[in-house]
Enzyme design. Structure first.
Site, mmCIF file in Angstrom:
data_model
loop_
_atom_site.group_PDB
_atom_site.id
_atom_site.type_symbol
_atom_site.label_atom_id
_atom_site.label_comp_id
_atom_site.label_asym_id
_atom_site.label_seq_id
_atom_site.Cartn_x
_atom_site.Cartn_y
_atom_site.Cartn_z
ATOM 1 N N ASP A 53 -4.164 -6.174 5.187
ATOM 2 C CA ASP A 53 -5.208 -6.968 5.847
ATOM 3 C C ASP A 53 -5.237 -8.401 5.315
ATOM 4 O O ASP A 53 -5.740 -9.296 5.987
ATOM 5 C CB ASP A 53 -6.575 -6.310 5.637
ATOM 6 C CG ASP A 53 -6.693 -5.030 6.445
ATOM 7 O OD1 ASP A 53 -6.209 -5.010 7.588
ATOM 8 O OD2 ASP A 53 -7.248 -4.035 5.922
ATOM 9 N N PHE A 102 -4.462 3.299 14.706
ATOM 10 C CA PHE A 102 -4.783 4.310 13.700
ATOM 11 C C PHE A 102 -5.931 3.782 12.841
ATOM 12 O O PHE A 102 -6.121 2.572 12.718
ATOM 13 C CB PHE A 102 -3.567 4.599 12.806
ATOM 14 C CG PHE A 102 -2.665 5.656 13.379
ATOM 15 C CD1 PHE A 102 -1.920 5.405 14.522
ATOM 16 C CD2 PHE A 102 -2.565 6.912 12.780
ATOM 17 C CE1 PHE A 102 -1.096 6.382 15.060
ATOM 18 C CE2 PHE A 102 -1.744 7.889 13.308
ATOM 19 C CZ PHE A 102 -1.004 7.628 14.449
ATOM 20 N N LYS A 157 9.345 -17.090 -10.165
ATOM 21 C CA LYS A 157 8.545 -16.030 -10.788
ATOM 22 C C LYS A 157 7.451 -16.669 -11.645
ATOM 23 O O LYS A 157 7.757 -17.471 -12.539
ATOM 24 C CB LYS A 157 9.452 -15.138 -11.642
ATOM 25 C CG LYS A 157 8.691 -13.965 -12.215
ATOM 26 C CD LYS A 157 9.546 -13.102 -13.104
ATOM 27 C CE LYS A 157 8.646 -12.111 -13.808
ATOM 28 N NZ LYS A 157 9.250 -11.580 -15.006
ATOM 29 N N LYS A 185 -14.174 0.849 15.463
ATOM 30 C CA LYS A 185 -12.851 0.210 15.453
ATOM 31 C C LYS A 185 -12.258 0.168 16.869
ATOM 32 O O LYS A 185 -11.629 -0.810 17.260
ATOM 33 C CB LYS A 185 -11.933 0.994 14.505
ATOM 34 C CG LYS A 185 -10.836 0.175 13.894
ATOM 35 C CD LYS A 185 -10.198 0.859 12.698
ATOM 36 C CE LYS A 185 -10.951 0.588 11.404
ATOM 37 N NZ LYS A 185 -10.296 1.152 10.225
ATOM 38 N N ASN A 197 0.862 -1.188 0.000
ATOM 39 C CA ASN A 197 0.000 0.000 0.000
ATOM 40 C C ASN A 197 0.897 1.237 0.000
ATOM 41 O O ASN A 197 2.127 1.118 0.028
ATOM 42 C CB ASN A 197 -0.956 -0.020 1.200
ATOM 43 C CG ASN A 197 -0.203 -0.076 2.510
ATOM 44 O OD1 ASN A 197 0.554 0.827 2.838
ATOM 45 N ND2 ASN A 197 -0.369 -1.175 3.251
ATOM 46 N N LYS A 247 -11.210 -3.423 18.271
ATOM 47 C CA LYS A 247 -9.795 -3.741 18.488
ATOM 48 C C LYS A 247 -9.424 -3.751 19.965
ATOM 49 O O LYS A 247 -8.398 -4.287 20.342
ATOM 50 C CB LYS A 247 -8.913 -2.736 17.750
ATOM 51 C CG LYS A 247 -9.251 -2.595 16.261
ATOM 52 C CD LYS A 247 -8.152 -3.097 15.389
ATOM 53 C CE LYS A 247 -8.473 -2.835 13.920
ATOM 54 N NZ LYS A 247 -7.442 -3.358 13.028
#
Ligand code: CTP
Length: 421
Positions: free
Chosen positions: A299, A348, A309, A362, A230, A366
């Site tokens: 995630d 976060f 490969k 959240k 990301n 969590k």
């Protein structure tokens, strides 16, 4: 008499165990202090390990046992770190040898160095136990007088049949009497400081604390050259790590792949995948006081990693089967009270809509103490930027901050963490 042992929630007691037969009684003292709500760390002399082994202390404190001045990584100085951490220190059983070292200021092992490194004003409680003749020896009595003159609290030994079969003074005081002396000392220190006072100087408000920060992205391998990732730059987590070090904390930064330099005074553990980040974070959390999970952990990760490969002509690249990664933040939150400790865990949340509602959900899911919610649709906020527009979402509500640099967000966040601690 049993005193008020229920009001010491989170007070930090450093238990120094020395080499005498009564060392087994130190285990009971530890349990009484833990039941009273104290967080207890143990340091042991090598000699004491002959009486009570490492496994007992580590099992009861859920933390590695420190015995050696030099058994540390480059970023931590165990005697200074432990001394700075403690609200009170207890020596039990205090041998003639350790009291002589304390009186003279000797620092030739971890226990004596830690005792010498205690910041002024930290209560020191000493519970001696030894043979009657050693106790009555003029040298020992002179050392007792010296310690008393320095406001060391002595829980005096009592008469009785000693391990050597001599009868006389030298038997360790009752476990409850020793625990009560520590709790009394903690209460007096808290009263002297006043409500909300912290014992560390303002210049280093996190001195003695171990802060764990996760930062950056994770890379989840598909084959040796491809991965899922990301856009996280790691800037927010690095700013927090740097600010925590500036405030005197020992900082472990568990970082995914980034282009950033290691902040000064920070120990960085480099990881690539979510699984590696999980293992490194869990290991560092064992003796951490605070965990701040700023990493953008993937995630999902590919269920199978090809060992070569993949060739698009004859191998499937259009469908990659994924499995969920372990939620590091949720796992740290679930274990934050292990061993009777009070630790702060911060997460976060990168949100694109319904910021406060999603972040509140959240927080509950969590199990952390605070969520830093980030609106990643704004131009002045989020991945790769130097500024952030965040809200602190806690049990007491939502505080929206103005747009700030990531370093300013780090400052505000650590102020908030200090309040939570
Ligand atoms: N996090 C983590 N381990 C994971 C995934 C996330 O520790 N495997 C942490 C992040 O570091 C961050 C927080 O969890 O502090 C929020 O992550 P996020 O991915 O936004 O939360 P999710 O529970 O996955 O919710 P959603 O993706 O549905 O928004």
């Amino acid at each position: 008499m049993l005193k008020d042992r229920t009001q010491m929630d989170g007070s930090r007691v450093l238990l120094c165990v020395c080499g005498g037969i009564a060392a087994y009684k130190a285990v009971e003292v530890l349990r009484v202090l833990q039941r009273a709500g104290c967080a207890v760390r143990v340091v042991s002399t090598e000699g004491a390990l002959r009486f009570v082994g490492r496994a007992t202390w580590e099992g009861l404190t859920h933390a590695p046992l420190a015995t050696d001045l030099f058994d540390c990584d480059t970023s931590s100085i165990p005697h200074v770190e432990n001394a700075g951490w403690a609200d009170a220190v207890l020596v039990v059983p205090a041998t003639a040898n350790v009291m002589a070292k304390m009186a003279c200021g000797l620092a030739d092992d971890l226990v004596s160095a830690t005792l010498l490194a205690m910041p002024a004003g930290t209560p020191v409680v000493v519970a001696p136990a030894m043979n009657v003749h050693m106790w009555q020896a003029p040298a020992t009595q002179a050392n007792v007088a010296t310690l008393r003159s320095r406001d060391v609290r002595l829980v005096m030994p009592v008469p009785g049949r000693l391990a050597c079969d001599d009868v006389g003074e030298g038997k360790l005081a009752a476990v409850e009497a020793i625990a009560d002396a520590v709790l009394e000392a903690l209460r007096e220190a808290a009263d002297a400081d006043g409500p909300g006072a912290v014992k560390t100087p303002d210049a280093a408000p996190l001195a003695g604390m171990h802060v764990l920060v996760t930062a950056g992205p994770t890379h989840e391998a598909i084959d040796p050259v491809r991965y899922i990732a990301n856009a996280s730059s790691g800037k927010m987590g690095y700013a927090i790590a740097e600010e925590a070090a500036l405030r005197g904390a020992r900082v472990t930064l568990v970082s995914g792949p980034t282009a950033l330099a290691v902040p000064r005074g920070v120990e960085r553990v480099d990881v690539v995948s979510a699984a590696q980040m999980h293992d490194a974070a869990v290991a560092a959390f064992v003796d951490a006081d605070v965990a701040i999970c700023a990493a953008a952990v993937a995630d999902y990760t590919p269920k199978f990693v090809a060992d070569h490969k993949l060739k698009k002509a004859n191998e499937r690249l259009d469908v990659i089967e994924l499995v969920e990664t372990v939620d590091i933040l949720a796992e740290l939150s679930a274990t934050k009270r292990a061993g009777g400790r009070r630790r702060v865990v911060v997460g976060f949340a990168a949100e694109t809509n319904d910021l406060a509602r999603n972040a509140q959900a959240k927080l509950g899911r969590k199990g952390c103490d605070l969520i830093v919610a980030n609106d990643v649709t704004r131009a002045d906020s989020g991945f790769g930027r130097d500024t952030n527009h965040v809200s602190f979402v806690g049990a007491d509500g939502v505080e929206e901050l103005p747009t700030l640099t990531k370093h300013e967000v780090a400052e505000r966040l650590l102020d908030r963490v200090a309040e939570l601690l």
